[in-house]
Design a protein around this motif. Sequence first.
Motif, PDB file in Angstrom:
ATOM      1  N   UNK A   4     -41.080 -41.406  11.347  1.00  0.00           N
ATOM      2  CA  UNK A   4     -39.965 -40.881  12.129  1.00  0.00           C
ATOM      3  C   UNK A   4     -39.303 -41.977  12.948  1.00  0.00           C
ATOM      4  N   UNK A   5     -37.978 -42.004  12.936  1.00  0.00           N
ATOM      5  CA  UNK A   5     -37.173 -42.983  13.669  1.00  0.00           C
ATOM      6  C   UNK A   5     -37.384 -44.407  13.173  1.00  0.00           C
ATOM      7  N   UNK A   6     -38.009 -44.576  12.021  1.00  0.00           N
ATOM      8  CA  UNK A   6     -38.212 -45.915  11.464  1.00  0.00           C
ATOM      9  C   UNK A   6     -37.598 -46.040  10.072  1.00  0.00           C
ATOM     10  N   UNK A   7     -38.059 -45.210   9.139  1.00  0.00           N
ATOM     11  CA  UNK A   7     -37.497 -45.248   7.796  1.00  0.00           C
ATOM     12  C   UNK A   7     -36.179 -44.509   7.725  1.00  0.00           C
ATOM     13  N   UNK A   8     -35.386 -44.847   6.704  1.00  0.00           N
ATOM     14  CA  UNK A   8     -34.090 -44.197   6.502  1.00  0.00           C
ATOM     15  C   UNK A   8     -34.202 -43.259   5.310  1.00  0.00           C
ATOM     16  N   UNK A   9     -33.547 -42.110   5.391  1.00  0.00           N
ATOM     17  CA  UNK A   9     -33.590 -41.133   4.306  1.00  0.00           C
ATOM     18  C   UNK A   9     -32.815 -41.676   3.098  1.00  0.00           C
ATOM     19  N   UNK A  10     -33.427 -41.583   1.923  1.00  0.00           N
ATOM     20  CA  UNK A  10     -32.751 -42.022   0.710  1.00  0.00           C
ATOM     21  C   UNK A  10     -31.586 -41.087   0.403  1.00  0.00           C
ATOM     22  N   UNK A  11     -30.391 -41.662   0.262  1.00  0.00           N
ATOM     23  CA  UNK A  11     -29.208 -40.874  -0.022  1.00  0.00           C
ATOM     24  C   UNK A  11     -29.140 -40.454  -1.475  1.00  0.00           C
ATOM     25  N   UNK A  12     -28.229 -39.530  -1.798  1.00  0.00           N
ATOM     26  CA  UNK A  12     -28.145 -39.010  -3.172  1.00  0.00           C
ATOM     27  C   UNK A  12     -27.765 -40.066  -4.205  1.00  0.00           C
ATOM     28  N   UNK A  13     -27.101 -41.147  -3.760  1.00  0.00           N
ATOM     29  CA  UNK A  13     -26.666 -42.177  -4.703  1.00  0.00           C
ATOM     30  C   UNK A  13     -27.406 -43.503  -4.500  1.00  0.00           C
ATOM     31  N   UNK A  14     -28.421 -43.500  -3.627  1.00  0.00           N
ATOM     32  CA  UNK A  14     -29.206 -44.717  -3.401  1.00  0.00           C
ATOM     33  C   UNK A  14     -30.244 -44.871  -4.512  1.00  0.00           C
ATOM     34  N   UNK A  15     -30.364 -46.077  -5.085  1.00  0.00           N
ATOM     35  CA  UNK A  15     -31.380 -46.279  -6.122  1.00  0.00           C
ATOM     36  C   UNK A  15     -32.781 -46.247  -5.519  1.00  0.00           C
ATOM     37  N   UNK A  16     -33.757 -45.902  -6.317  1.00  0.00           N
ATOM     38  CA  UNK A  16     -35.136 -45.863  -5.837  1.00  0.00           C
ATOM     39  C   UNK A  16     -35.665 -47.268  -5.539  1.00  0.00           C
ATOM     40  N   UNK A  17     -35.013 -48.291  -6.091  1.00  0.00           N
ATOM     41  CA  UNK A  17     -35.477 -49.674  -5.885  1.00  0.00           C
ATOM     42  C   UNK A  17     -35.171 -50.193  -4.492  1.00  0.00           C
ATOM     43  N   UNK A  18     -34.262 -49.556  -3.757  1.00  0.00           N
ATOM     44  CA  UNK A  18     -33.952 -50.026  -2.418  1.00  0.00           C
ATOM     45  C   UNK A  18     -32.588 -49.570  -1.947  1.00  0.00           C
ATOM     46  N   UNK A  19     -32.342 -49.771  -0.666  1.00  0.00           N
ATOM     47  CA  UNK A  19     -31.100 -49.341  -0.022  1.00  0.00           C
ATOM     48  C   UNK A  19     -29.981 -50.339  -0.322  1.00  0.00           C
ATOM     49  N   UNK A  20     -28.840 -49.855  -0.773  1.00  0.00           N
ATOM     50  CA  UNK A  20     -27.721 -50.742  -1.102  1.00  0.00           C
ATOM     51  C   UNK A  20     -26.488 -50.472  -0.241  1.00  0.00           C
ATOM     52  N   UNK A  21     -26.518 -49.415   0.564  1.00  0.00           N
ATOM     53  CA  UNK A  21     -25.396 -49.097   1.446  1.00  0.00           C
ATOM     54  C   UNK A  21     -25.942 -48.768   2.828  1.00  0.00           C
ATOM     55  N   UNK A  22     -25.572 -49.562   3.823  1.00  0.00           N
ATOM     56  CA  UNK A  22     -26.146 -49.434   5.154  1.00  0.00           C
ATOM     57  C   UNK A  22     -25.647 -48.182   5.869  1.00  0.00           C
ATOM     58  N   UNK A  23     -26.533 -47.488   6.581  1.00  0.00           N
ATOM     59  CA  UNK A  23     -26.090 -46.404   7.477  1.00  0.00           C
ATOM     60  C   UNK A  23     -25.235 -46.975   8.602  1.00  0.00           C
ATOM     61  N   UNK A  24     -24.493 -46.109   9.269  1.00  0.00           N
ATOM     62  CA  UNK A  24     -23.566 -46.567  10.312  1.00  0.00           C
ATOM     63  C   UNK A  24     -24.249 -47.409  11.386  1.00  0.00           C
ATOM     64  N   UNK A  25     -25.410 -46.959  11.885  1.00  0.00           N
ATOM     65  CA  UNK A  25     -26.059 -47.648  13.002  1.00  0.00           C
ATOM     66  C   UNK A  25     -26.408 -49.082  12.646  1.00  0.00           C
TER      67      UNK A  25
END
Length: 224
Positions: A88-109
């Motif tokens: 909680x408050x550490x990991x980011x939720x995987x978005x519907x278009x995010x690949x399982x290999x890693x985050x490619x689009x940063x959240x706003x914060x």
Amino acid sequence: MTVQTSQYTSLITSEHQSAPNFMAMVSLLAQWAADRQNMLASIPALYDIDSAVASQLDAVGLWVGISRKLSVPLTNVYFSLDVAGLGLDQGVIQGPFDPTTGLVSLPDAQYRILLYATIAANNWDGTVPGAYTAWNTVFQPLGYSILIQDFQNMTMGIALVGPTPDAVTLALFKGGYLNLVPAGVGVAFYFEQSVPGTPIFGLDAENSSIAGLDVGAMALIVGP
């Protein structure tokens, strides 16, 4: 200041104030003008780096020169209850278009942090004191500070001091996205505290970021 239709209707002379149809027509036209002025006045706040969101923040990124889209995915950042540092408050939720290999689009914060770091780099004077000033502008509002270690061999180490960062911010830090590095100098190590919120152990210095025996905690190498 918000524009009101009364600012216009109050200018009508007394001989016409009692004509309801005339007053209604002027009010209708004045409302259109007031709405347009209020809309135009709201635009700067919509694209303020501290309050912009989503596509508005993307527009700020166009001016700054950095996108939220990453060419190299950030790994080990997705929320998980079974992995230390990704709860909680550490990991980011995987978005519907995010690949399982890693985050490619940063959240706003986290994108906002990257924007601030890019602005700081664009205005940096190339000196170590200037780097501290620039980094403090980025990190102090978030409760963090930066330590720089010059290894005297054209490499340096950077330590992130403060509370436990979220997984995405930590990945940006150790991935070099937030770097301020002189030309020709490489970053040999990225460090964080072994005990969050505790100064890093060091001798011959005593401040909020460095402390000696029984106070400071050893630094951990987190990258590269």
